[in-house]
Design a protein around this motif. Sequence first.
Motif, short mmCIF file in Angstrom:
data_model
loop_
_atom_site.label_atom_id
_atom_site.label_comp_id
_atom_site.label_asym_id
_atom_site.label_seq_id
_atom_site.Cartn_x
_atom_site.Cartn_y
_atom_site.Cartn_z
N UNK A 45 32.77 -61.89 -31.50
CA UNK A 45 31.90 -61.46 -30.41
C UNK A 45 31.57 -62.61 -29.46
N UNK A 46 32.60 -63.32 -29.04
CA UNK A 46 32.43 -64.41 -28.09
C UNK A 46 32.74 -63.93 -26.67
N UNK A 47 31.90 -64.35 -25.71
CA UNK A 47 32.03 -63.87 -24.34
C UNK A 47 31.77 -65.00 -23.36
N UNK A 48 32.50 -64.98 -22.24
CA UNK A 48 32.24 -65.95 -21.17
C UNK A 48 32.56 -65.31 -19.83
N UNK A 79 27.87 -68.12 -21.13
CA UNK A 79 28.65 -68.36 -22.33
C UNK A 79 27.88 -67.84 -23.55
N UNK A 80 28.63 -67.26 -24.51
CA UNK A 80 28.08 -66.87 -25.81
C UNK A 80 29.16 -67.07 -26.85
N UNK A 81 28.86 -67.93 -27.83
CA UNK A 81 29.88 -68.26 -28.83
C UNK A 81 29.72 -67.52 -30.15
N UNK A 82 28.86 -66.50 -30.14
CA UNK A 82 28.64 -65.73 -31.35
C UNK A 82 27.31 -66.01 -32.01
N UNK A 83 26.80 -67.23 -31.79
CA UNK A 83 25.51 -67.61 -32.39
C UNK A 83 24.53 -68.17 -31.36
N UNK A 84 25.03 -68.64 -30.24
CA UNK A 84 24.16 -69.20 -29.20
C UNK A 84 24.85 -69.04 -27.85
N UNK A 85 24.05 -69.18 -26.79
CA UNK A 85 24.64 -69.03 -25.46
C UNK A 85 23.69 -69.49 -24.38
N UNK A 124 43.15 -67.44 -23.79
CA UNK A 124 41.77 -67.59 -24.25
C UNK A 124 41.75 -68.45 -25.51
N UNK A 125 40.85 -69.45 -25.55
CA UNK A 125 40.66 -70.29 -26.73
C UNK A 125 39.17 -70.42 -27.01
N UNK A 126 38.84 -70.94 -28.17
CA UNK A 126 37.43 -71.10 -28.55
C UNK A 126 36.69 -72.03 -27.61
N UNK A 127 37.42 -72.96 -26.97
CA UNK A 127 36.78 -73.90 -26.04
C UNK A 127 36.20 -73.20 -24.82
N UNK A 128 36.69 -72.00 -24.51
CA UNK A 128 36.20 -71.27 -23.35
C UNK A 128 34.76 -70.80 -23.51
N UNK A 129 34.21 -70.87 -24.71
CA UNK A 129 32.88 -70.33 -24.97
C UNK A 129 31.85 -71.42 -25.25
N UNK A 130 32.24 -72.67 -24.96
CA UNK A 130 31.33 -73.78 -25.18
C UNK A 130 30.41 -73.96 -23.98
#
Length: 710
Positions: free
Chosen positions: A544-547, A561-567, A704-710
């Motif tokens: 559930x990561x969104x940017x 940004x939302x990485x699943x636990x914070x945003x 899309x990579x995990x870095x996009x949600x930082x």
Amino acid sequence: MVVKVTRTFDPNPKQYNMKKIVMILAAAFLITHAGAQVDRTKKPAAGPAPVITFKDPVTFQLPNGITVLIAEDHKLPKVSASFYIDAGPVTEGKKAGVQELMGSMLNEGTKDMPKAVFDEEVDKMGANVGLSASGGNASALTRYFKRAFELMGKGLMNPAFTQESFDKLKSQVLTGIKSNEKNVKAVSGRVVDALFYGKTHPNGEFETEQSVTALTLADVVEAYHKYITPSRSYLTIAGDISPEAAKKLAEDVFGKMQGPSLKFPVLPTVANPSNVEIDVVGMSNAVQSEITVGNLVDLRLNNPDYFAVLLANQVLGGGAESRLFNNLREKHGFTYGAYSGISAGRYQTMFSASASVRTPKTDSAVTEFLNEIEKLRNEKVSDEELNSAKALYNGSFALGMENRERTAGYARNILINELPKDFYRTYLQKINAVTADDIQRVVRKYFNRENVRIVVVGNASAMLEGLKKLNFTVKQFDTYADPLVVSAAPAASASVKASDIFSDYLKAIGGTDELGKVRSIYATMGLSMQGMNIDVQMKEMVPNMKSMTMAMAGNTLMKTRFNGTAGYQEQQGNKVEMTADEIKEEAAVNNLFEQIDYLKNPAFKAVVNGTEKLNGSDVYKVTLTYPTGKAKTEYYDMKSKFLLKTEETKSANGTEVVTTVEFANYKKAGNIMFPYSQTITNAANGQSQSFELKATDVKINEGVTADDFK
């Protein structure tokens, strides 16, 4: 997948600019001896009406038929002119919008002066020159007036009419039509005229996307040659100029103007409803109901009833001291303001009372409108109300007579409406001669109660049943004033489960097997807002990561940004972390397609609330409650099974903001169907803003990579 864009609304209640009431009180007291006192418990009585005196304009006619009126006034070194073509109501039919477009194109330069050159010359003089389908106007300091007047004439008689200007203005009109689709007040203004007069009547017809799209430059040129003419035209010149100089200027600039002879149109009389009729126009994004109560009238300026009607309207709904305002706002708190109005003319005009009211109080507000009209019909107004209304007209009319432009306009009005020559000189005498009996008589004649039309534009699902309980005829229309055919489908909704609707939707956009293979979505979109073109990049990745990033000309305007636990949300360097409640709400959904969560997580509650019509389609209306308590309504097409709209209400600083997202143009992206068009509307305090996101590229499982949600 929904792109969420947060807009800020003013949380303060809408401020209304109340009409300034100018009252002339000729109560002067001379203290002639010590101990003289004023009784401050009594309101001072208004003095006698001002005596109106003014000089008649010099009037003559040019050989080509133009009537010229010259009002000389040397108090200020300024002159103004107005050219008015009395064409009467113009029926455009399938070419609705052509008159407005033609009028706009008159301001696009002349055959020998491009628009930029024309505008620059006007600006250098500090003058004003404007043109429209009904004529034009010009004003400037005395030493520049001659040239400003010449430019007005040049613009009217020698327009450029280039294809480039036509394409630009046509595009602007279409953009305006599109932006008003979700504007409740704009829709109300359109359908009120259409339902009162009829869509084929010149006062009831309106431009549409289809009618404007079909227009050509040739249509504009044809309208120009038909209606820009000296026939039935009036030229008024007022200010620091002698009649001799004004006459020569008029002859030099407009003496050679040519054009066809205009015939004043003949229109059939439009009937009012035989009984009270409530016409409901549903707009689910509405946070208030726009109510208009009224009827058509035959009231000419030369009608002896005219002055009593003015005062009757002032008492009913002319301002902050009126009965409607005190009832609906001060007593009941239904609205910020309620008003009424009535106009006079050579054709049928409209009496109407209106207000923007809180949706739950729609039926109650309608009742109060009718009660106030009924009361004014059955009971005589008090002396205080009548005298207050007269004082308003005494003061404001007298002040207006100091303006020579207005007096010149009055002279033109006398000619056009065939009024007595002393109509405006004796205006206040007639106002002050009105009695309470006169008020009651004209109210019974012009302010209907038994055959009145009530148009309500708002959230039909929230107020329709209440209106039906009033026991009047209730009809439903769409936002283009076409009768709404209620589908027989609602009976079938009783056996449909929300889970079935969600399953059908997931199947329609690709099926659970294909959707399960989707690990990320990368959408590139475009957004036009307030003349700006904004690039939007949206990325999502399981679980559930969104940017989202919004940029213009390569510069980032905003990102979330939302990485699943914070945003967080960052705008112009200001970074705001998500609150615990916001994180909890985002974390409630673990899939890229929310409907999977609706089916798998029992904490989601869904109820099918029947069916509705949405943009011509039969839809299921499903009300959802999230595990966090958030409520949302979703609308699914009964035929295609696609999700067509979502709607949710949030509270921001005590103000309710309704956000709707409409989905359209579903197309394949990889092996799934994606809505390439998303129209987002935010509404609060009776106002709304809409903008459309259009996807240009949608990538599945790439970019899309995990870095996009930082």
